[in-house]
Design an enzyme around this catalytic site. Structure first.
Site, PDB file in Angstrom:
ATOM      1  N   ASN A  10     -58.629 -40.562 -30.113  1.00 51.41           N
ATOM      2  CA  ASN A  10     -58.135 -40.121 -31.418  1.00 51.41           C
ATOM      3  C   ASN A  10     -56.618 -40.044 -31.335  1.00 51.41           C
ATOM      4  O   ASN A  10     -56.075 -39.131 -30.722  1.00 51.41           O
ATOM      5  CB  ASN A  10     -58.747 -38.746 -31.724  1.00 51.41           C
ATOM      6  CG  ASN A  10     -58.296 -38.192 -33.049  1.00 51.41           C
ATOM      7  OD1 ASN A  10     -57.508 -38.809 -33.763  1.00 51.41           O
ATOM      8  ND2 ASN A  10     -58.787 -37.008 -33.380  1.00 51.41           N
ATOM      9  N   ARG A  87     -61.327 -43.010 -33.458  1.00 49.90           N
ATOM     10  CA  ARG A  87     -61.389 -42.308 -34.737  1.00 49.90           C
ATOM     11  C   ARG A  87     -60.273 -42.850 -35.631  1.00 49.90           C
ATOM     12  O   ARG A  87     -59.111 -42.902 -35.224  1.00 49.90           O
ATOM     13  CB  ARG A  87     -61.176 -40.817 -34.510  1.00 49.90           C
ATOM     14  CG  ARG A  87     -61.143 -40.061 -35.804  1.00 49.90           C
ATOM     15  CD  ARG A  87     -60.927 -38.597 -35.569  1.00 49.90           C
ATOM     16  NE  ARG A  87     -60.960 -37.909 -36.840  1.00 49.90           N
ATOM     17  CZ  ARG A  87     -60.205 -36.845 -37.107  1.00 49.90           C
ATOM     18  NH1 ARG A  87     -59.378 -36.365 -36.219  1.00 49.90           N
ATOM     19  NH2 ARG A  87     -60.300 -36.275 -38.279  1.00 49.90           N
ATOM     20  N   HIS A 176     -63.405 -35.582 -42.722  1.00 50.46           N
ATOM     21  CA  HIS A 176     -64.333 -34.832 -41.857  1.00 50.46           C
ATOM     22  C   HIS A 176     -65.756 -35.402 -41.922  1.00 50.46           C
ATOM     23  O   HIS A 176     -66.710 -34.705 -41.603  1.00 50.46           O
ATOM     24  CB  HIS A 176     -64.433 -33.334 -42.247  1.00 50.46           C
ATOM     25  CG  HIS A 176     -63.216 -32.531 -41.952  1.00 50.46           C
ATOM     26  ND1 HIS A 176     -62.835 -31.467 -42.737  1.00 50.46           N
ATOM     27  CD2 HIS A 176     -62.302 -32.617 -40.958  1.00 50.46           C
ATOM     28  CE1 HIS A 176     -61.730 -30.932 -42.247  1.00 50.46           C
ATOM     29  NE2 HIS A 176     -61.384 -31.620 -41.166  1.00 50.46           N
ATOM     30  N   ARG A 237     -52.339 -25.827 -44.792  1.00 51.37           N
ATOM     31  CA  ARG A 237     -52.401 -26.546 -46.073  1.00 51.37           C
ATOM     32  C   ARG A 237     -52.895 -25.616 -47.175  1.00 51.37           C
ATOM     33  O   ARG A 237     -53.812 -24.821 -46.957  1.00 51.37           O
ATOM     34  CB  ARG A 237     -53.352 -27.739 -45.975  1.00 51.37           C
ATOM     35  CG  ARG A 237     -52.828 -28.844 -45.107  1.00 51.37           C
ATOM     36  CD  ARG A 237     -53.810 -30.011 -45.073  1.00 51.37           C
ATOM     37  NE  ARG A 237     -53.890 -30.557 -43.730  1.00 51.37           N
ATOM     38  CZ  ARG A 237     -54.982 -31.082 -43.186  1.00 51.37           C
ATOM     39  NH1 ARG A 237     -56.109 -31.151 -43.870  1.00 51.37           N
ATOM     40  NH2 ARG A 237     -54.951 -31.549 -41.968  1.00 51.37           N
ATOM     41  N   GLU A 381     -67.634 -34.244 -32.849  1.00 53.76           N
ATOM     42  CA  GLU A 381     -67.223 -35.513 -33.459  1.00 53.76           C
ATOM     43  C   GLU A 381     -67.136 -36.619 -32.407  1.00 53.76           C
ATOM     44  O   GLU A 381     -67.480 -37.767 -32.675  1.00 53.76           O
ATOM     45  CB  GLU A 381     -65.878 -35.341 -34.172  1.00 53.76           C
ATOM     46  CG  GLU A 381     -66.013 -34.447 -35.395  1.00 53.76           C
ATOM     47  CD  GLU A 381     -64.687 -34.014 -35.976  1.00 53.76           C
ATOM     48  OE1 GLU A 381     -64.194 -34.682 -36.883  1.00 53.76           O
ATOM     49  OE2 GLU A 381     -64.145 -32.990 -35.531  1.00 53.76           O
TER      50      GLU A 381
END
Ligand code: AMP
Length: 393
Positions: A10, A87, A176, A237, A381
């Site tokens: 990733n 990813r 996600h 965020r 993941e």
């Protein structure tokens, strides 16, 4: 056939997270992080078995870091590496599932860069470096957006002039996806339901946070949109704000777009509300000591999360369960209980002891007896990316 090994990568703009996944083992054989790439302080950290180690790699770029990683991976894989899974954040409308890497896939990821200007170019750098270093290995890309390509049009369109969608791809994509897919499959297994006949609300609560409605194994709605800024309150965020905030700040404070972008993505969320931290652990400790900002940040986080879950329930024919996952979802009984307390109308209620027990990787049902199922499901993941990679070999 012996169990196969997949390296999962990733890449961020200055970092590479990696994990070596063996299909027969739930623990990673090797995992770690190369960070501050491109700077004199570049460093590689890794963990193998119980042992941790690190190596300074001053000035290393993605390719140099991956080549340092190569012998470690070969050692941990016993010389038998079968493929690489990457990813990739944004697959636009083109990618509805994982793909073997080829030139047309690379070009399509490049074309999608305007939708994810920070992430896709970094992901590409990692893929290109890995293609050079591991030229003989099959490589697969797994997209964060792909799972949500089953959203119906009424869920993915914004109420904007159509030309913005048709010609510029302005729509809701969601992110996600790998995590929501993984935990909804695990939830079905844990509940002895078939994935193809099950109906879930899922809350992935990490540094980034999103909710998802999953019906019969397909995403039907999700809280993130064109970008990962939409929806829930997150670490730094803001999640949803009034879209007129942009013009308000420009008019009243003279802020330009870059300033507004930075504020909404890096200075807002839990950090902005609390004035203290983006880290839920720190906020829970501060709340215990009466810190007003931390207390408010937690209240807003849970209320907004509950509102989003209630909204997602519009996409479900029935509720087989609510899933909590991600660093916060897997570890915070406080956040789970405060969120569920706002969802009385869905009939949800928690068992206090079961809720307290499910932390640090412990999965389980935490609902009070006689109430709809609520599950804590650790996400993985990397494992899902490895499984998707294996499926394409
Ligand atoms: P992730 O991005 O999935 O690694 O999740 C990171 C978030 O999980 C951070 O806000 C952490 O503070 C939070 N987290 C991890 N452990 C705990 C814990 N024991 N209690 C509350 N939050 C936690």
């Amino acid at each position: 056939m012996p169990a196969r090994n997949i390296l999962v990568i990733n890449c961020g703009s200055s970092s590479i997270k990696f994990a070596l996944v063996n299909e027969a083992h739930s623990q990673f054989s090797l995992s770690g992080l190369a960070e501050r790439l491109g700077s004199p302080d570049a460093v590689l950290h890794w963990q193998r078995g119980g042992e941790k180690d690190s190596l300074m790699i001053p000035g290393a770029d993605h390719r140099a870091a991956l080549s340092q990683l190569l012998p470690l991976v070969q050692g941990a894989a016993g010389g038998k590496l079968h493929g690489i899974g990457h990813r990739v954040v944004h697959g636009g409308e083109r990618f509805t599932q994982a793909q073997r890497v080829d030139t047309s896939v690379l070009a399509a990821i490049r074309d999608t860069a305007p939708l994810a200007p920070l992430h896709n170019p970094a992901n590409l750098q990692g893929i290109e470096a890995a293609l050079k270093l591991f030229a003989d290995l099959p490589q697969v890309v797994v997209f964060d957006t792909a799972f949500h390509q089953t959203l119906p049009e009424h869920a993915y369109r914004y109420a904007l002039p159509e030309v913005l969608y048709r010609e510029h791809g302005v729509r809701r994509y969601g992110f996600h996806g790998t995590s929501h897919r993984f935990v909804s499959h695990r939830a079905a297994q844990m509940s002895e339901l078939s994935v193809g006949d099950s109906s879930w609300l899922s809350a992935h609560l990490g540094n980034g946070c999103s909710t998802c409605a999953i019906v019969d194994g397909q995403s039907r709605d999700t809280s993130m949109g064109l970008t990962p800024l939409e929806g829930l309150v997150m670490g730094t965020r803001s999640g949803d704000v009034d879209p007129n905030l942009h013009s308000h700040l420009a008019r009243t404070l003279g802020w330009d777009l870059a300033q507004i972008d930075r504020m909404l993505n890096q200075d807002a969320g839990l950090l902005g509300l609390s004035g203290l931290s983006n880290d839920m652990r720190s906020l829970e400790q501060a709340r215990e000591q009466g810190h007003a900002g931390a207390t408010l940040a937690i209240e807003v986080f849970c209320y907004r999360l509950a509102k989003s879950l209630a909204a997602m329930s519009c996409a479900l024919p029935r509720l087989d369960g609510l899933i909590f996952t991600g660093g916060i979802g897997e570890n915070s009984p406080l956040i789970r209980s405060k969120t569920v307390a706002h969802l009385r109308l869905l009939g949800l209620a928690l068992d206090k002891e079961a809720n307290a027990r499910c932390i640090r990787g412990v999965a389980g049902s935490i609902q009070a007896q006689g109430h709809p199922r609520v599950l804590v499901v650790p996400t993985n993941e990397e494992r899902q990316i490895a499984l998707d990679t294996l499926a394409l070999l």
